[in-house]
Design an enzyme around this catalytic site. Sequence first.
Site, PDB file in Angstrom:
ATOM      1  N   LYS A  15       0.838  -1.210   0.000  1.00  0.00           N
ATOM      2  CA  LYS A  15       0.000   0.000   0.000  1.00  0.00           C
ATOM      3  C   LYS A  15       0.866   1.250   0.000  1.00  0.00           C
ATOM      4  CE  LYS A  15       0.948   1.124   4.468  1.00  0.00           C
ATOM      5  NZ  LYS A  15       1.604   2.395   4.895  1.00  0.00           N
ATOM      6  N   GLY A 120       9.779  -0.614   4.556  1.00  0.00           N
ATOM      7  CA  GLY A 120       9.778   0.425   3.535  1.00  0.00           C
ATOM      8  C   GLY A 120       8.586   1.356   3.582  1.00  0.00           C
ATOM      9  N   MET A 122       5.455   0.465   3.147  1.00  0.00           N
ATOM     10  CA  MET A 122       4.429   0.000   2.215  1.00  0.00           C
ATOM     11  C   MET A 122       3.615  -1.162   2.766  1.00  0.00           C
ATOM     12  SD  MET A 122       6.222   0.144  -1.533  1.00  0.00           S
ATOM     13  CE  MET A 122       4.751  -0.658  -2.213  1.00  0.00           C
ATOM     14  N   ALA A 127       0.916  -7.188   4.566  1.00  0.00           N
ATOM     15  CA  ALA A 127       0.391  -7.948   3.432  1.00  0.00           C
ATOM     16  C   ALA A 127       0.690  -9.434   3.595  1.00  0.00           C
ATOM     17  CB  ALA A 127       0.977  -7.425   2.127  1.00  0.00           C
ATOM     18  N   ASP A 164      -2.051  -1.999  10.082  1.00  0.00           N
ATOM     19  CA  ASP A 164      -2.169  -2.016   8.625  1.00  0.00           C
ATOM     20  C   ASP A 164      -2.715  -3.336   8.085  1.00  0.00           C
ATOM     21  OD1 ASP A 164      -1.236   0.552   8.398  1.00  0.00           O
ATOM     22  OD2 ASP A 164       0.818  -0.009   7.862  1.00  0.00           O
TER      23      ASP A 164
END
Length: 315
Positions: A15, A120, A122, A127, A164
Amino acid sequence: MTTMMLAEQARAPGKVNLFFAAGPPRPDGYHDVASLYCAVSAAETVTATLTRGDGIAVDVAAVPGSLLDQQIAAGTFSLDTVPTGAANLAVRAARAVLERFPRLIGGLHLRIDKAVPVAGGMGGGSADAAAALRAVNRLAARVSGEPALDDDVLRHLAAGLGADVPFALAGGAAVGTGTGAQLRPAAVGAPLHLVLVADTAGLSTPAVYAELDRLRAGADVPPPALPPELEPALARGDLGRAAPLLRNDLEPAALSLAPHLARTLALGEEAGALASLVSGSGPTVAHVLDGAAAAAALAERLRARGRPALAVQAP
């Protein structure tokens, strides 16, 4: 078919935070946020295989051509640094699911094909966890003959793994509030074309938040909120109106810890990007371009200069 061959696979996206506002630190040390999450086409894949052993074994590989693969090729990252034990969020996710299937006998092997930079900004670990939740849930139900956990249960497990993870489970685009785990869908009327630029090292999310608090010490920090014009502009596909509203409150802290990121951000301005910002807690930088061709061209130029870069689409 033997039990050694039973496997299930799932993918979950990395993301970017197109907008991220962080409130002051709460008594519990967390921060209330207002975040506009957007999934990108760079994704993590987890393959869960039932074994005859005990415990959970993990293998990690890089997706060819991905940002992570480019970092490895440049010698700035090694897969050996990825934890394969209890510190790995995918392992924690798998255990959370297996606890709901107490009659299941055997061990588990997780293969994680990684595309997203580690530490990073993301959500790569998130995930992995989201993909593991789905893959292990399907595998456990298939082997045990019991019903699979429904989406409400998976979302509950995801929230317990990290702020997240619920978004990585949902994908698409969403506004996150509270610690970021309270989600509502957001409309994006036109595809976004981004160039993601990876850095030579990661940044610790707790360290970035600590630096944010240091930089804002004594300041009157307002409650986090999205600009009222941002969501309608994105829903219309009006990137010209939306781009100036994109913001990341963690960016000054990331720049304080990694000043060289200022140059990476400037590369987007030089290339005519509509917006450039640090993704999440960094250090990956996201440049928003006007179209796929412009994004591909910028990524190619950056790779030619030795920078890990990838053109992606969101959501």
